[in-house]
Every structure is written in structure tokens, then in C-alpha cells.
Scaffold this active site. Structure first.
Site, PDB file in Angstrom:
ATOM      1  N   HIS A  28     -50.149  56.043 -30.612  1.00  0.00           N
ATOM      2  CA  HIS A  28     -50.071  55.506 -29.627  1.00  0.00           C
ATOM      3  C   HIS A  28     -48.456  55.352 -29.159  1.00  0.00           C
ATOM      4  O   HIS A  28     -48.198  54.803 -28.198  1.00  0.00           O
ATOM      5  CB  HIS A  28     -50.636  54.158 -29.561  1.00  0.00           C
ATOM      6  N   SER A  45     -61.533  48.689 -20.220  1.00  0.00           N
ATOM      7  CA  SER A  45     -61.725  49.011 -21.486  1.00  0.00           C
ATOM      8  C   SER A  45     -61.156  48.448 -22.529  1.00  0.00           C
ATOM      9  O   SER A  45     -61.786  47.783 -23.501  1.00  0.00           O
ATOM     10  CB  SER A  45     -61.477  50.654 -21.686  1.00  0.00           C
ATOM     11  N   ARG A  56     -68.193  52.542 -25.549  1.00  0.00           N
ATOM     12  CA  ARG A  56     -68.718  51.578 -24.932  1.00  0.00           C
ATOM     13  C   ARG A  56     -69.609  52.131 -23.433  1.00  0.00           C
ATOM     14  O   ARG A  56     -70.687  52.212 -23.823  1.00  0.00           O
ATOM     15  CB  ARG A  56     -67.605  50.516 -24.302  1.00  0.00           C
ATOM     16  N   LYS A  57     -68.889  52.509 -22.546  1.00  0.00           N
ATOM     17  CA  LYS A  57     -69.741  53.109 -21.490  1.00  0.00           C
ATOM     18  C   LYS A  57     -69.398  54.554 -21.179  1.00  0.00           C
ATOM     19  O   LYS A  57     -70.135  55.364 -20.934  1.00  0.00           O
ATOM     20  CB  LYS A  57     -69.303  52.395 -20.257  1.00  0.00           C
ATOM     21  N   GLY A  58     -68.174  54.875 -21.510  1.00  0.00           N
ATOM     22  CA  GLY A  58     -67.573  56.204 -21.434  1.00  0.00           C
ATOM     23  C   GLY A  58     -67.741  56.782 -19.690  1.00  0.00           C
ATOM     24  O   GLY A  58     -68.059  57.747 -19.866  1.00  0.00           O
ATOM     25  N   LYS A 101     -57.364  53.178 -25.408  1.00  0.00           N
ATOM     26  CA  LYS A 101     -58.512  53.105 -24.431  1.00  0.00           C
ATOM     27  C   LYS A 101     -58.379  54.229 -23.316  1.00  0.00           C
ATOM     28  O   LYS A 101     -58.695  53.913 -22.279  1.00  0.00           O
ATOM     29  CB  LYS A 101     -58.653  51.730 -23.880  1.00  0.00           C
ATOM     30  N   ARG A 128     -55.300  57.884 -18.612  1.00  0.00           N
ATOM     31  CA  ARG A 128     -56.533  57.468 -17.800  1.00  0.00           C
ATOM     32  C   ARG A 128     -56.195  56.663 -16.960  1.00  0.00           C
ATOM     33  O   ARG A 128     -55.140  55.727 -16.835  1.00  0.00           O
ATOM     34  CB  ARG A 128     -57.466  56.846 -18.931  1.00  0.00           C
ATOM     35  N   GLY A 135     -59.088  57.488 -23.990  1.00  0.00           N
ATOM     36  CA  GLY A 135     -59.971  58.629 -24.680  1.00  0.00           C
ATOM     37  C   GLY A 135     -59.266  59.335 -25.612  1.00  0.00           C
ATOM     38  O   GLY A 135     -59.657  60.422 -26.175  1.00  0.00           O
ATOM     39  N   THR A 136     -58.741  58.641 -26.563  1.00  0.00           N
ATOM     40  CA  THR A 136     -58.316  58.845 -28.077  1.00  0.00           C
ATOM     41  C   THR A 136     -59.161  59.545 -28.818  1.00  0.00           C
ATOM     42  O   THR A 136     -59.106  60.486 -29.554  1.00  0.00           O
ATOM     43  CB  THR A 136     -57.479  57.855 -28.669  1.00  0.00           C
ATOM     44  N   THR A 137     -60.469  58.609 -28.933  1.00  0.00           N
ATOM     45  CA  THR A 137     -61.531  58.999 -29.825  1.00  0.00           C
ATOM     46  C   THR A 137     -61.922  60.354 -29.323  1.00  0.00           C
ATOM     47  O   THR A 137     -62.174  61.349 -30.219  1.00  0.00           O
ATOM     48  CB  THR A 137     -62.712  57.959 -29.839  1.00  0.00           C
ATOM     49  N   TRP A 138     -62.129  60.685 -28.134  1.00  0.00           N
ATOM     50  CA  TRP A 138     -62.939  61.893 -27.450  1.00  0.00           C
ATOM     51  C   TRP A 138     -61.887  62.990 -28.077  1.00  0.00           C
ATOM     52  O   TRP A 138     -62.445  64.243 -28.326  1.00  0.00           O
ATOM     53  CB  TRP A 138     -62.902  61.816 -26.059  1.00  0.00           C
TER      54      TRP A 138
HETATM   55  P1  A3P Z   1     -65.043  52.546 -22.049  1.00  0.00           P
HETATM   56  O1  A3P Z   1     -64.531  51.332 -22.599  1.00  0.00           O
HETATM   57  O2  A3P Z   1     -64.398  52.624 -20.615  1.00  0.00           O
HETATM   58  O3  A3P Z   1     -66.301  52.902 -22.264  1.00  0.00           O
HETATM   59  P2  A3P Z   1     -60.023  55.157 -27.037  1.00  0.00           P
HETATM   60  O4  A3P Z   1     -60.656  56.381 -27.457  1.00  0.00           O
HETATM   61  O5  A3P Z   1     -58.553  55.648 -26.629  1.00  0.00           O
HETATM   62  O6  A3P Z   1     -60.081  54.142 -27.619  1.00  0.00           O
HETATM   63  O7  A3P Z   1     -60.855  55.097 -25.656  1.00  0.00           O
HETATM   64  C1  A3P Z   1     -62.097  54.285 -25.786  1.00  0.00           C
HETATM   65  C2  A3P Z   1     -62.900  54.757 -24.324  1.00  0.00           C
HETATM   66  O8  A3P Z   1     -63.173  56.150 -24.221  1.00  0.00           O
HETATM   67  C3  A3P Z   1     -63.989  53.840 -24.153  1.00  0.00           C
HETATM   68  O9  A3P Z   1     -64.187  53.908 -22.778  1.00  0.00           O
HETATM   69  C4  A3P Z   1     -65.076  54.657 -24.731  1.00  0.00           C
HETATM   70  O10 A3P Z   1     -66.333  54.407 -24.499  1.00  0.00           O
HETATM   71  C5  A3P Z   1     -64.528  56.058 -24.234  1.00  0.00           C
HETATM   72  N1  A3P Z   1     -65.043  57.176 -25.094  1.00  0.00           N
HETATM   73  C6  A3P Z   1     -65.057  57.229 -26.351  1.00  0.00           C
HETATM   74  N2  A3P Z   1     -65.438  58.425 -26.821  1.00  0.00           N
HETATM   75  C7  A3P Z   1     -65.771  59.288 -25.657  1.00  0.00           C
HETATM   76  C8  A3P Z   1     -66.301  60.534 -25.555  1.00  0.00           C
HETATM   77  N3  A3P Z   1     -66.749  61.299 -26.836  1.00  0.00           N
HETATM   78  N4  A3P Z   1     -66.445  61.039 -24.287  1.00  0.00           N
HETATM   79  C9  A3P Z   1     -66.073  60.101 -23.186  1.00  0.00           C
HETATM   80  N5  A3P Z   1     -65.455  58.741 -23.544  1.00  0.00           N
HETATM   81  C10 A3P Z   1     -65.554  58.402 -24.702  1.00  0.00           C
END
Ligand code: A3P
Length: 317
Positions: A128, A158, A283-285, A65, A150, A67-70
């Protein structure tokens, strides 16, 4: 090496390890100073034993949580921009977690020793795992490590939403947010303690900045452009003046933006590993959402923790 050998070794090891239940009912096992989700222990053990990093590999690392996905979307797009055009990106039709696999939650979860040698270069993997738990070859080869961290308050909030939305332990009654936060501040949470996780990569990056790139979610949110360029330089593939003129940096930034990824059909529906909602990764980002869920006293507690844990490290949150 045979599967049985790993299993026996793991069985013996597990019997000696301290265990805890996270606030959501999932089991955590303390391994080498870190609280690992029980489900990840066997795959991590296999990855430590069998994973052979190549010098051309790129390893993305984080605490969940952060920013891994990003980061997955960005690095995949940057590294493959000369092979796959942006309008043909697999990110348009596949979730970033499908495009870039986790060592412990995908590859080594289902196979003891998956065959990864022939994957096209650069191979991009995610984990992780804390720095000191990484397979030796990741630390010892010339491969690149990119870490994203983060603000722990936002990361906690998150993760809480994520775990509640993807409730796996059906009979477990989740603890309230105060109790969950208390565990968090004791370092008892998946891949925690967060301060040691962050410090491990921070120190590794200080020691060898060519090897470890340390990024912060908040910095990327503030201005993505210099970070897209920085990542490209770090992996040895800087944007040419021609690419910059063509707007490739902006195209990648836009493709990987929260708004774009979240609104793709593939990320609105479906599941990862049959249990994690694709949508729950978007979710919210936002930066600072903790303020809607935590009290000033809770924030103060984490601030004090960070001041004491990061003392002398040069790391400021
Ligand atoms: P929130 O729950 O605060 O919205 P991970 O990717 O490590 O699982 O982290 C997930 C968090 O990154 C979530 O935060 C998610 O909304 C946010 N996130 C996912 N994709 C993103 C993107 N492209 N840019 C910015 N934040 C992103």
C-alpha cells in the site's frame, strides 16, 4: 546491515514524525507526507532499505479497500497460468492475501531482511506504499507496477466496514461516521491522503506507461475481460489466440470473481495474521454502495476535493 542499526534509525525518525489517531483508535504516523499505520512504519523502513526488486517482479499497489484482493487473484492467475492449471489454483484453498504477500504486512513485518531472492519468477508482491515511498529498486528496476484505485467514497465506506469488523484496539471507541469522514477529507487515514496516493501512481503511469499500469476498480467491474487481457499484455505474457479460443480469459475471470472467491470455504472462515477475518475482504463488491452510507453533501465535498486536487493532472473521477 544489522537489525539494531535500523531500529536506532527508526527510533530517531519516529521522534520527529507527526502522529494522529485514526477514527478507529489505530495510530497513524506522518512519513514523507503520508499517514502510515504505525504498525507498518518499521516494515516499510526495512523494505526501503533491504528490498531488491528484480526486473521480472510484479508489484501490486493500492490504497486499502480499492480492490487489492481482486488484483492479487487476477495477477497471480494470469502470471502463473502456464505453470498451475486453473482447477489446481492455490486460490481455491488459500486466501489471496496468503498467495500474494504484502511487503509491509507480511514479509517485512516479521523479519528485518527476509530472504526473497530465490522465490520463483515472476515474484509478485503487494504494497500500500505510495509511489514516492516505494523502495528505490522498485522504481529504478524494470519491474512492473500495477496500481488499482477506486472511487474514494466507496473506498471510505469499504474501509469503515472493514476496520469496524476487525476491531483491533479493544478499548477504543470508534468515532462516528461524520467525524471519520471529516478525517478522511483531511487526508488523515491509512496511507492517505487518498488524492496524493492516487496522483503519485497516475503521474508515474503517464510518465512511463510501460512501467506502471493504472487501473480502476469500477472499470474492472464494468467489463473484466479486456482488463484481464490488458494485465497479461502489460506483464509481457499476452494470451495467445489458442488460449483465447480455449476460454482461458473467461476461466481466470470466473475464478477471481467476487462471487466465486467469496463462496470458497477458505475465504468464509479463518483469519489473516490471526486478527483479520478472511471473510471481511469480501463484503459487497459493488460500485456505488456509498449511497447507502453517506449524504449527498459528503459526496459533494469529496467531488470538490478531487476537482481541486486533480486539477491539471488529466485525472477525472
Ligand atoms: P466492499 O467493502 O465495497 O465490498 P481490498 O481488496 O483492497 O481490501 O478491497 C476490498 C473491497 O474489494 C471490498 O469492497 C471487497 O468486497 C471487494 N472485493 C474483494 N474481492 C473482490 C472481487 N473478486 N471482485 C470485486 N470486488 C472484490
Amino acid at each position: 546491515m544489522e537489525k539494531k542499526e535500523v531500529s536506532n534509525e527508526l527510533q530517531e525518525l519516529l521522534q520527529t514524525l507527526e502522529q494522529q489517531t485514526n477514527w478507529d483508535g489505530r495510530r497513524l504516523v506522518k512519513y514523507d507526507g503520508f499517514w502510515l499505520p504505525e504498525i507498518a512504519v518499521r516494515p516499510i523502513f526495512s523494505a526501503q532499505r533491504y528490498f531488491k526488486a528484480k526486473d521480472s517482479d510484479i508489484i501490486l499497489t493500492s490504497i486499502p479497500k480499492s480492490g487489492t484482493t481482486w488484483l492479487k487473484a487476477l495477477v497471480f492467475s494470469i502470471a502463473n497460468r502456464n505453470v498451475i492449471s486453473i482447477d489446481q489454483s492455490p486460490l481455491l484453498t488459500s486466501h489471496p492475501h496468503t498467495v500474494v504477500p504484502f511487503l509491509e504486512f507480511n514479509l517485512y513485518l516479521f523479519q528485518e531482511n527476509p530472504h526473497l531472492q530465490d522465490l520463483p519468477s515472476p515474484r509478485i508482491f503487494t504494497t500500500h506504499m505510495p509511489f514516492k515511498i516505494l523502495p528505490d529498486s522498485i522504481r529504478e528496476s524494470e519491474c512492473k507496477i500495477i496500481y488499482i484505485c477506486r472511487n474514494p467514497l466507496d473506498q471510505f465506506v469499504s474501509h469503515r466496514h472493514f476496520l469496524l469488523e476487525n476491531k483491533i484496539e479493544k478499548d477504543a471507541v470508534p468515532l462516528d461516521i461524520d467525524a471519520a469522514f471529516d478525517l478522511f477529507c483531511q487526508g488523515i487515514h491509512p496511507f492517505g491522503p487518498f488524492w496524493d496516493h492516487i496522483l503519485g501512481y497516475w503521474n508515474a503511469g503517464l510518465k512511463n506507461p510501460e512501467k506502471v499500469l493504472f487501473l480502476r476498480y469500477e472499470d474492472l467491474k464494468e467489463d473484466i475481460t479486456p482488463h484481464v487481457k490488458k494485465i497479461a499484455e502489460f506483464i509481457g505474457s499476452p494470451f495467445s489466440p489458442e488460449e483465447e479460443k480455449q476460454g482461458v480469459v473467461d476461466q481466470i475471470s470466473r475464478l477471481c470473481s467476487f462471487e466465486n472467491l467469496r463462496n470458497l470455504e477458505v475465504n468464509k472462515n479463518g483469519y489473516i495474521l490471526k486478527v483479520l477475518k478472511n471473510s471481511s475482504f469480501f463484503r459487497k463488491g459493488e460500485v456505488g454502495d456509498w449511497i447507502n452510507h453517506l449524504t449527498p453533501a459528503m459526496a459533494e465535498r469529496v467531488k470538490d476535493l478531487l476537482v481541486s486536487k486533480f486539477d491539471g493532472s488529466g485525472l477525472i473521477f
